[in-house]
Design a protein around this motif. Structure first.
Motif, PDB file in Angstrom:
ATOM      1  N   UNK A 102       0.816  -1.207   0.000  1.00 17.70           N
ATOM      2  CA  UNK A 102       0.000   0.000   0.000  1.00 17.70           C
ATOM      3  C   UNK A 102       0.852   1.260   0.000  1.00 17.70           C
ATOM      4  N   UNK A 103       1.969   1.240   0.712  1.00 16.90           N
ATOM      5  CA  UNK A 103       2.843   2.412   0.730  1.00 16.90           C
ATOM      6  C   UNK A 103       3.280   2.769  -0.692  1.00 16.90           C
ATOM      7  N   UNK A 104       3.653   1.768  -1.460  1.00 18.04           N
ATOM      8  CA  UNK A 104       4.088   2.009  -2.834  1.00 18.04           C
ATOM      9  C   UNK A 104       2.908   2.444  -3.704  1.00 18.04           C
ATOM     10  N   UNK A 105       1.803   1.719  -3.598  1.00 25.14           N
ATOM     11  CA  UNK A 105       0.630   2.032  -4.405  1.00 25.14           C
ATOM     12  C   UNK A 105       0.149   3.448  -4.135  1.00 25.14           C
ATOM     13  N   UNK A 106       0.125   3.837  -2.864  1.00 31.54           N
ATOM     14  CA  UNK A 106      -0.390   5.156  -2.506  1.00 31.54           C
ATOM     15  C   UNK A 106       0.436   6.269  -3.140  1.00 31.54           C
TER      16      UNK A 106
END
Length: 311
Positions: A102-106
């Motif tokens: 999620x950190x990357x996707x966000x």
């Protein structure tokens, strides 16, 4: 006596569905945020506009400027708009990878949204290293891994939509666990159509034995995005015989300039057009690595060819 009441104005007709054509850093040999063998991002933007495209993807996060105001200034000054960002995920590994994913996707979703995009292309993790061919894990998922992949991709689609207003489009890809027609069908059948759409890459699907027109005709309601590329069948036969990973296969020229390969793009675009929905069709001419002067002439010819296909 005729009525003097004027007729109610009818609603204006809806605009016809459009297939909007663009290109991507991939078509300039760009696979990584930084690599000395890749053209500078300024040259990519200059040349993609010069080739006649109006839409681009962000490519690997960090290649193009990641500060929204600068990105908008650099694209807008060249008459370019952003259709999507791209992320790689390994959600078959289960809930333990969610936070890092999620950190990357966000980060990518926030930039894509700020740039005016409406889509986020989601690519599953490779089962073998894209450069060296080192086997990283079994190429076949267990039943539990399939459940994790499909359920967490659905969660990703819902959360990206709620938080960033983007629709995820899942991209089956060579050397990943969602590659062949059988695996693509299994993935689509197990995911929520409201949360997950399909990014059909015509080159990857042909590379893995698929028929793009048949897929569109069977799963047309899932199609949310297109990547256009073709495969050189002669090189593909060599790749299969030697068991080459995808990276070296691209370096050998397995993805070729249209219309010299398969699938024929005219029937693919016609089948997509019959769906009656707006779609992006983004050219991805895999050419990593390539000489810096090679992409622009290919891009010009490809754009002319696609105009001849009616898009």
């Amino acid at each position: 006596m005729a009525s003097s009441v004027p007729p109610s104005p009818s609603s204006p007709p809806s605009p016809p569905p459009r297939i909007r054509v663009g290109s991507a850093p991939d078509s300039w040999g760009v696979w990584f945020p930084e690599d000395p063998r890749q053209v500078p991002w300024q040259r990519f933007l200059d040349e993609v506009a010069e080739a006649g495209y109006e839409w681009i993807e962000l490519g690997p996060y960090g290649y193009l400027p990641s500060e929204p105001a600068r990105l908008l200034d650099e694209t807008g000054s060249r008459g370019l708009r952003v259709s999507a960002g791209t992320v790689f995920t390994g959600l078959h590994h289960g809930p333990g990878v969610w936070d890092a994913t999620w950190d990357h996707v966000a980060s990518v979703a926030a930039l894509a949204r700020a740039a005016g995009a409406e889509h986020l292309v989601v690519i599953p993790a490779f089962w073998r290293d894209d450069k060296t061919g080192e086997v990283l894990e079994d190429r076949t998922l267990t039943a539990a891994q399939w459940r994790d992949l499909t359920s967490l991709t659905g969660r990703l689609g819902r959360e990206v939509r709620e938080r960033y207003g983007l629709r995820i489009v899942f991209h089956p890809h060579a050397d990943t666990h969602v590659d062949t027609p059988e695996n693509v069908a299994r993935f689509l059948d197990a995911t929520d159509p409201d949360a997950v759409s399909l990014c059909l890459d015509t080159g990857h699907y042909a590379y893995c034995g698929g028929d793009s027109v048949a897929l569109i005709e069977t799963y047309g309601e899932r199609l949310g995005y297109l990547h256009l590329k073709q495969v050189d069948t002669g090189v593909l036969a060599q790749v299969a015989a030697e068991g080459l990973p995808f990276g070296p296969a691209v370096a050998r020229g397995v993805m070729c300039e249209p219309p010299t390969g398969v699938p024929a793009l005219e029937p693919v675009l016609a089948a997509a057009g019959r769906l009656g929905v707006d779609l992006f069709a983004i050219v991805e001419q895999d050419m990593y690595p390539c000489e810096p002067d090679r992409p622009l002439p290919v891009a010009r010819r490809t754009r002319r060819f696609l105009r001849g296909c009616g898009v």
